[in-house]
Design an enzyme around this catalytic site. Structure first.
Site, PDB file in Angstrom:
ATOM      1  N   GLN A   9       0.829  -1.200   0.000  1.00  0.00           N
ATOM      2  CA  GLN A   9       0.000   0.000   0.000  1.00  0.00           C
ATOM      3  C   GLN A   9       0.864   1.251   0.000  1.00  0.00           C
ATOM      4  O   GLN A   9       1.857   1.335   0.712  1.00  0.00           O
ATOM      5  CB  GLN A   9      -0.912  -0.005   1.233  1.00  0.00           C
ATOM      6  CG  GLN A   9      -2.097   0.919   1.128  1.00  0.00           C
ATOM      7  CD  GLN A   9      -3.219   0.521   2.078  1.00  0.00           C
ATOM      8  OE1 GLN A   9      -3.290  -0.617   2.522  1.00  0.00           O
ATOM      9  NE2 GLN A   9      -4.105   1.441   2.391  1.00  0.00           N
ATOM     10  N   SER A  88       4.206  -6.396   2.800  1.00  0.00           N
ATOM     11  CA  SER A  88       2.854  -6.340   3.367  1.00  0.00           C
ATOM     12  C   SER A  88       1.841  -6.912   2.373  1.00  0.00           C
ATOM     13  O   SER A  88       1.853  -8.104   2.076  1.00  0.00           O
ATOM     14  CB  SER A  88       2.525  -4.899   3.768  1.00  0.00           C
ATOM     15  OG  SER A  88       1.327  -4.830   4.487  1.00  0.00           O
ATOM     16  N   LEU A  89       0.952  -6.089   1.849  1.00  0.00           N
ATOM     17  CA  LEU A  89      -0.019  -6.514   0.842  1.00  0.00           C
ATOM     18  C   LEU A  89       0.657  -7.280  -0.289  1.00  0.00           C
ATOM     19  O   LEU A  89       0.097  -8.245  -0.832  1.00  0.00           O
ATOM     20  CB  LEU A  89      -0.733  -5.277   0.288  1.00  0.00           C
ATOM     21  CG  LEU A  89      -1.451  -5.430  -1.046  1.00  0.00           C
ATOM     22  CD1 LEU A  89      -2.678  -6.297  -0.883  1.00  0.00           C
ATOM     23  CD2 LEU A  89      -1.804  -4.061  -1.615  1.00  0.00           C
ATOM     24  N   ARG A 113      -9.316  -8.651   3.150  1.00  0.00           N
ATOM     25  CA  ARG A 113      -8.293  -8.054   4.005  1.00  0.00           C
ATOM     26  C   ARG A 113      -8.475  -6.538   4.069  1.00  0.00           C
ATOM     27  O   ARG A 113      -8.436  -5.921   5.143  1.00  0.00           O
ATOM     28  CB  ARG A 113      -6.912  -8.398   3.445  1.00  0.00           C
ATOM     29  CG  ARG A 113      -5.712  -7.819   4.213  1.00  0.00           C
ATOM     30  CD  ARG A 113      -4.437  -8.195   3.460  1.00  0.00           C
ATOM     31  NE  ARG A 113      -3.224  -7.922   4.207  1.00  0.00           N
ATOM     32  CZ  ARG A 113      -2.494  -6.825   4.080  1.00  0.00           C
ATOM     33  NH1 ARG A 113      -2.882  -5.874   3.245  1.00  0.00           N
ATOM     34  NH2 ARG A 113      -1.378  -6.675   4.779  1.00  0.00           N
ATOM     35  N   HIS A 196      -0.268  -3.197  10.941  1.00  0.00           N
ATOM     36  CA  HIS A 196       0.799  -4.011  11.536  1.00  0.00           C
ATOM     37  C   HIS A 196       1.037  -3.668  13.013  1.00  0.00           C
ATOM     38  O   HIS A 196       2.170  -3.522  13.458  1.00  0.00           O
ATOM     39  CB  HIS A 196       2.096  -3.875  10.726  1.00  0.00           C
ATOM     40  CG  HIS A 196       1.924  -4.283   9.293  1.00  0.00           C
ATOM     41  ND1 HIS A 196       1.746  -5.596   8.925  1.00  0.00           N
ATOM     42  CD2 HIS A 196       1.856  -3.551   8.161  1.00  0.00           C
ATOM     43  CE1 HIS A 196       1.588  -5.651   7.603  1.00  0.00           C
ATOM     44  NE2 HIS A 196       1.646  -4.421   7.121  1.00  0.00           N
ATOM     45  N   GLN A 245       0.659 -11.601   9.977  1.00  0.00           N
ATOM     46  CA  GLN A 245       1.218 -10.380   9.385  1.00  0.00           C
ATOM     47  C   GLN A 245       0.452  -9.109   9.770  1.00  0.00           C
ATOM     48  O   GLN A 245       1.043  -8.047   9.951  1.00  0.00           O
ATOM     49  CB  GLN A 245       1.240 -10.522   7.854  1.00  0.00           C
ATOM     50  CG  GLN A 245       2.018  -9.435   7.126  1.00  0.00           C
ATOM     51  CD  GLN A 245       1.442  -9.166   5.756  1.00  0.00           C
ATOM     52  OE1 GLN A 245       0.397  -8.554   5.622  1.00  0.00           O
ATOM     53  NE2 GLN A 245       2.131  -9.645   4.734  1.00  0.00           N
TER      54      GLN A 245
END
Length: 293
Positions: A9, A88-89, A113, A196, A245
């Site tokens: 992101q 991440s993503l 998500r 996170h 995560q």
């Protein structure tokens, strides 16, 4: 050895994906398939939307995922990675590219998500901040010392660059102390929540159910995941790391260091922008870098 890396992101930009959509029939087919799966025309927002349109988490995450995966699947058939990682993503993009997840299942999970994270953001006023110019251990110690507020290290992006995550008041306290400790910068980011961090627990619980009920397969090459930073090929371990995560830090520095130690010499960033190339250059300036947008 070649490594594919996939952005997360923040890499989005207006017009993303429009040129290959117009020029490549395979790209157009996959984008139209995504419109049907999502139940709205995300291509309209990607191609003609504003910065503000693309900043909405429910749009941003599937948009970046689509851009990355479609580029990998339609434009890079001649290149086979020896290892992959996603920020991440981007981990979902990596898993689809390595055939651990189907394109359809990956997109559905990313959409779930994004919506789960958006709901978690709305429950508690929270944010993130970028910290530049301090050792990791100094930032961690300051975050740990703040009581009565949630503040944690969320992204270990490269040496001297960490993103912290937490409540609005916690981040304000941390930024003040970090600047006093010598940080070149400690600035709040324009994000909707504390990704996170423990504040994402409602999203983690919601996503866990969806991940557990989705079929994962052994990937065609090792996936270096944000949580473990190690090469993973076992579907059960991959699932567990994906679930963890959301409330755990993205250990990007350590992941890239481990990939290089295991033989990676050439990193190819697949997806919008070139953020990861910049981070990798700061982690190790001796590797070859390129991007595919």
């Amino acid at each position: 050895m070649k490594a594919y890396v996939f952005p997360g992101q923040g890499a989005q930009f207006p017009g993303m994906g429009k040129k290959p959509y117009d020029q490549n029939p395979k790209v157009k087919f996959m984008f139209e398939q995504a419109n049907e799966i999502l139940g709205f025309r995300i291509t309209d927002l990607m191609f003609d939307g504003t910065d503000e349109d693309l900043k909405k988490t429910k749009v941003t995450q599937p948009a970046i995922f689509l851009h990355s995966v479609i580029m990998a699947k339609t434009l890079c058939d001649d290149i086979q990675p020896d290892m992959v990682a996603g920020h991440s993503l981007g981990e979902f993009s990596a898993l689809v590219t390595t055939q651990s997840l189907s394109f359809e299942d990956g997109l559905v999970l990313v959409s779930k998500r994004a919506n789960a994270m958006q709901k978690a953001c709305e429950q508690t006023p929270s944010t993130m901040a970028a910290v530049i110019g301090l050792p990791d251990e100094v930032v961690e110690k300051i975050c740990e010392g703040i009581t009565n507020d949630v503040v944690v290290c969320a992204n270990f992006n490269c040496p001297g660059q960490i993103v912290i995550s937490g409540t609005e008041t916690g981040i304000e306290k941390a930024c003040e102390q970090l600047r006093a400790a010598g940080a070149k910068r400690a600035l709040k980011l324009n994000v909707g929540g504390a990704f996170h961090s423990p504040l994402m627990e409602p999203a983690r619980a919601e996503l866990a159910e969806a991940i557990q009920s989705t079929s994962f397969h052994p990937p065609i090459c090792p996936v270096y995941q944000n949580v473990s930073t190690q090469a993973e090929t076992n579907p059960d371990a991959i699932k567990a790391n994906l679930i963890a995560q959301l409330t755990s830090p993205v250990r990007w520095t350590q992941s890239i260091q481990n990939m290089i130690a295991d033989g990676a010499t050439h990193f190819i960033e697949l997806g919008p922008g070139s953020v990861l190339q910049g981070l990798i250059r700061k982690i190790n300036g001796n590797v070859q870098l390129e991007g595919r947008e």
